[in-house]
Design a protein around this motif. Structure first.
Motif, mmCIF file in Angstrom:
data_model
loop_
_atom_site.group_PDB
_atom_site.id
_atom_site.type_symbol
_atom_site.label_atom_id
_atom_site.label_comp_id
_atom_site.label_asym_id
_atom_site.label_seq_id
_atom_site.Cartn_x
_atom_site.Cartn_y
_atom_site.Cartn_z
ATOM 1 N N ALA A 92 0.762 -1.125 -0.158
ATOM 2 C CA ALA A 92 0.024 -0.130 0.039
ATOM 3 C C ALA A 92 0.950 1.288 0.119
ATOM 4 O O ALA A 92 0.550 2.437 -0.532
ATOM 5 C CB ALA A 92 -0.765 0.128 1.080
ATOM 6 N N ASP A 93 2.107 1.260 0.834
ATOM 7 C CA ASP A 93 2.876 2.378 0.801
ATOM 8 C C ASP A 93 4.047 2.261 -0.050
ATOM 9 O O ASP A 93 5.003 1.542 0.100
ATOM 10 C CB ASP A 93 3.393 2.444 2.560
ATOM 11 N N ALA A 94 3.867 3.005 -1.184
ATOM 12 C CA ALA A 94 4.939 2.903 -2.416
ATOM 13 C C ALA A 94 6.308 3.294 -1.851
ATOM 14 O O ALA A 94 7.385 2.809 -2.111
ATOM 15 C CB ALA A 94 4.606 3.705 -3.592
ATOM 16 N N ALA A 95 6.552 4.210 -0.998
ATOM 17 C CA ALA A 95 7.620 4.802 -0.481
ATOM 18 C C ALA A 95 8.388 3.536 0.279
ATOM 19 O O ALA A 95 9.403 3.419 0.399
ATOM 20 C CB ALA A 95 7.594 6.021 0.302
ATOM 21 N N ALA A 96 7.545 3.159 1.307
ATOM 22 C CA ALA A 96 7.910 2.124 2.074
ATOM 23 C C ALA A 96 8.596 0.892 1.240
ATOM 24 O O ALA A 96 9.650 0.107 1.634
ATOM 25 C CB ALA A 96 7.023 1.437 3.181
ATOM 26 N N ALA A 97 7.794 0.635 0.134
ATOM 27 C CA ALA A 97 8.159 -0.520 -0.558
ATOM 28 C C ALA A 97 9.411 -0.303 -1.308
ATOM 29 O O ALA A 97 10.227 -1.323 -1.297
ATOM 30 C CB ALA A 97 7.150 -0.822 -1.586
ATOM 31 N N LEU A 98 9.936 0.976 -2.067
ATOM 32 C CA LEU A 98 10.888 1.060 -2.337
ATOM 33 C C LEU A 98 12.180 1.055 -1.243
ATOM 34 O O LEU A 98 13.027 0.501 -1.590
ATOM 35 C CB LEU A 98 10.916 2.572 -2.926
ATOM 36 N N ARG A 99 11.813 1.564 -0.176
ATOM 37 C CA ARG A 99 12.853 1.423 0.695
ATOM 38 C C ARG A 99 13.222 -0.022 1.188
ATOM 39 O O ARG A 99 14.297 -0.474 1.279
ATOM 40 C CB ARG A 99 12.398 2.106 2.024
ATOM 41 N N ARG A 154 12.030 12.100 -5.703
ATOM 42 C CA ARG A 154 11.905 12.973 -6.719
ATOM 43 C C ARG A 154 11.827 12.542 -8.078
ATOM 44 O O ARG A 154 11.815 11.372 -8.518
ATOM 45 C CB ARG A 154 13.476 13.561 -6.874
ATOM 46 N N GLY A 155 11.227 13.525 -9.000
ATOM 47 C CA GLY A 155 10.677 13.106 -10.173
ATOM 48 C C GLY A 155 11.497 12.690 -11.161
ATOM 49 O O GLY A 155 11.242 12.062 -12.342
ATOM 50 N N ASP A 156 12.928 13.021 -11.016
ATOM 51 C CA ASP A 156 13.890 12.511 -12.105
ATOM 52 C C ASP A 156 14.518 11.127 -11.937
ATOM 53 O O ASP A 156 15.620 10.943 -12.334
ATOM 54 C CB ASP A 156 14.823 13.547 -12.291
ATOM 55 N N ILE A 157 14.171 10.487 -10.639
ATOM 56 C CA ILE A 157 14.695 9.173 -10.543
ATOM 57 C C ILE A 157 14.122 7.874 -11.198
ATOM 58 O O ILE A 157 12.740 7.993 -11.086
ATOM 59 C CB ILE A 157 14.679 8.962 -8.787
ATOM 60 N N THR A 158 14.887 7.154 -11.794
ATOM 61 C CA THR A 158 14.325 5.815 -12.581
ATOM 62 C C THR A 158 14.810 4.729 -11.843
ATOM 63 O O THR A 158 15.759 4.559 -10.936
ATOM 64 C CB THR A 158 14.975 5.912 -13.813
ATOM 65 N N GLY A 159 14.013 3.617 -12.250
ATOM 66 C CA GLY A 159 14.383 2.175 -11.639
ATOM 67 C C GLY A 159 15.683 2.004 -12.056
ATOM 68 O O GLY A 159 16.576 1.175 -11.046
ATOM 69 N N THR A 160 16.438 2.290 -13.079
ATOM 70 C CA THR A 160 17.996 1.828 -13.385
ATOM 71 C C THR A 160 18.460 2.458 -12.448
ATOM 72 O O THR A 160 19.784 2.046 -11.869
ATOM 73 C CB THR A 160 18.177 2.255 -14.834
ATOM 74 N N ASP A 161 18.375 4.138 -11.937
ATOM 75 C CA ASP A 161 19.136 4.735 -11.060
ATOM 76 C C ASP A 161 19.291 3.803 -9.429
ATOM 77 O O ASP A 161 20.087 3.805 -9.043
ATOM 78 C CB ASP A 161 18.431 5.940 -10.544
ATOM 79 N N ILE A 162 17.855 3.368 -9.234
ATOM 80 C CA ILE A 162 17.791 2.462 -7.963
ATOM 81 C C ILE A 162 18.683 1.435 -8.183
ATOM 82 O O ILE A 162 19.654 1.047 -7.372
ATOM 83 C CB ILE A 162 16.304 2.031 -7.594
ATOM 84 N N GLY A 194 18.990 11.394 -0.303
ATOM 85 C CA GLY A 194 19.059 11.830 -1.464
ATOM 86 C C GLY A 194 18.015 11.871 -2.574
ATOM 87 O O GLY A 194 17.789 12.535 -3.496
ATOM 88 N N LEU A 195 17.194 10.627 -2.478
ATOM 89 C CA LEU A 195 15.975 10.285 -3.213
ATOM 90 C C LEU A 195 14.920 11.229 -3.118
ATOM 91 O O LEU A 195 14.138 11.473 -3.708
ATOM 92 C CB LEU A 195 15.590 8.872 -3.283
ATOM 93 N N ARG A 196 14.601 11.683 -1.809
ATOM 94 C CA ARG A 196 13.757 12.484 -1.257
ATOM 95 C C ARG A 196 13.221 13.897 -2.087
ATOM 96 O O ARG A 196 14.426 14.631 -2.485
ATOM 97 C CB ARG A 196 13.582 12.913 0.125
ATOM 98 N N THR A 197 12.333 14.460 -2.075
ATOM 99 C CA THR A 197 12.067 15.855 -2.976
ATOM 100 C C THR A 197 12.415 16.861 -2.051
ATOM 101 O O THR A 197 12.612 17.925 -2.967
ATOM 102 C CB THR A 197 10.620 15.743 -3.311
ATOM 103 N N THR A 198 12.489 17.043 -0.994
ATOM 104 C CA THR A 198 12.735 18.195 -0.306
ATOM 105 C C THR A 198 14.087 18.713 -0.544
ATOM 106 O O THR A 198 15.304 18.207 -0.469
ATOM 107 C CB THR A 198 12.951 17.710 1.159
ATOM 108 N N ASN A 199 13.916 20.123 -0.996
ATOM 109 C CA ASN A 199 15.072 20.880 -1.371
ATOM 110 C C ASN A 199 15.954 20.174 -2.400
ATOM 111 O O ASN A 199 17.260 20.358 -2.690
ATOM 112 C CB ASN A 199 16.263 21.138 -0.240
ATOM 113 N N ALA A 200 15.490 19.310 -3.321
ATOM 114 C CA ALA A 200 16.258 18.358 -4.337
ATOM 115 C C ALA A 200 16.687 19.653 -5.483
ATOM 116 O O ALA A 200 15.852 20.481 -5.869
ATOM 117 C CB ALA A 200 15.217 17.491 -4.830
ATOM 118 N N ARG A 201 17.790 19.571 -5.685
ATOM 119 C CA ARG A 201 18.285 20.207 -6.907
ATOM 120 C C ARG A 201 18.241 19.467 -8.111
ATOM 121 O O ARG A 201 18.239 18.114 -8.040
ATOM 122 C CB ARG A 201 19.550 20.590 -6.781
ATOM 123 N N ASP A 202 18.193 19.850 -9.361
ATOM 124 C CA ASP A 202 18.200 19.120 -10.520
ATOM 125 C C ASP A 202 19.576 18.548 -10.885
ATOM 126 O O ASP A 202 20.450 19.032 -10.438
ATOM 127 C CB ASP A 202 18.074 20.107 -11.953
#
Length: 214
Positions: A92-99, A154-162, A194-202
């Motif tokens: 149910a929790d996508a963030a927890a699942a990725l972690r 952040r919106g620019d992270i991909t599965g390959t990055d992970i 570093g994956l979180r959106t808070t204060n994220a730079r491009d």
């Protein structure tokens, strides 16, 4: 002995041979996985055969070379990570699942000394290994997409990055692991921050489309 009895006897013998082959392959994979994880990929084939309780020639009847054996072990590891990602897609929790996926992934790699040594070896050129890497990146992308949609990463992270981060975290912690087996958790948390959106730079470079290791 009648013809029917002879056929039945031959069938039974063939079934027994196939069962022995499956059993021996499993013994060899288990022995090699443990040996490589503990000591790295330079463990001699003879030692692997001895651990498995089999003759050295049996190894080469199942695997033509050490690279083929390493490829089979890599496939096991990659399939395990793919299954983990697919299981977590229903969370149910996508963030927890990725972690959880990243935690499980780095933990698998940290327990295997051979992983860093395999990178760049011919075993990664096996078509089945490359297909498994693609499946892993696809499964990781499905998890990452859900987390992006929730705004959890952040919106620019991909599965390959992970997938690349899993190996990167492990290699960063690798010098510490013999004395501090859980040191990888520190660098996992740094990566997760570093994956979180808070204060994220491009990010300064485009994301990788596919993971091609050589």
């Amino acid at each position: 002995m009648t013809r029917k009895e002879a056929r039945m006897s031959a069938t039974t013998a063939n079934s027994g041979q196939r069962a022995d082959m499956v059993r021996n392959r499993r013994l060899l994979l288990d022995a090699a996985t443990a040996a490589f994880a503990e000591h790295g990929v330079e463990v001699p084939i003879g030692e692997i055969a001895q651990r498995a309780g089999l003759a050295k020639g049996t190894v080469f009847r199942h695997f033509a070379s050490k690279e083929d054996l390493l490829a089979a072990i890599m496939l096991q590891m990659l399939d395990q990570l793919v299954r983990t990602a697919e299981r977590l897609l229903g969370a149910a929790d996508a963030a927890a699942a990725l972690r959880e996926f990243m935690t499980d992934g780095v933990e698998v790699l940290a327990a295997d000394r051979a992983f860093c040594e395999v990178i760049g070896r011919p075993s990664l050129q096996h078509s089945e290994v490359r297909d498994a890497i693609d499946r892993l990146c696809d499964a990781a992308e499905a998890l990452t997409a859900r987390a992006r949609e929730e705004g959890a990463v952040r919106g620019d992270i991909t599965g390959t990055d992970i997938v690349l981060l899993l190996g990167g975290i492990h290699q960063t912690a690798a010098p510490l692991l013999p004395a501090q087996p859980q040191a990888w958790r520190r660098y996992l948390e740094l990566a997760l921050d570093g994956l979180r959106t808070t204060n994220a730079r491009d990010l300064p470079h485009r994301p990788p489309r596919r993971l091609h290791l050589s």
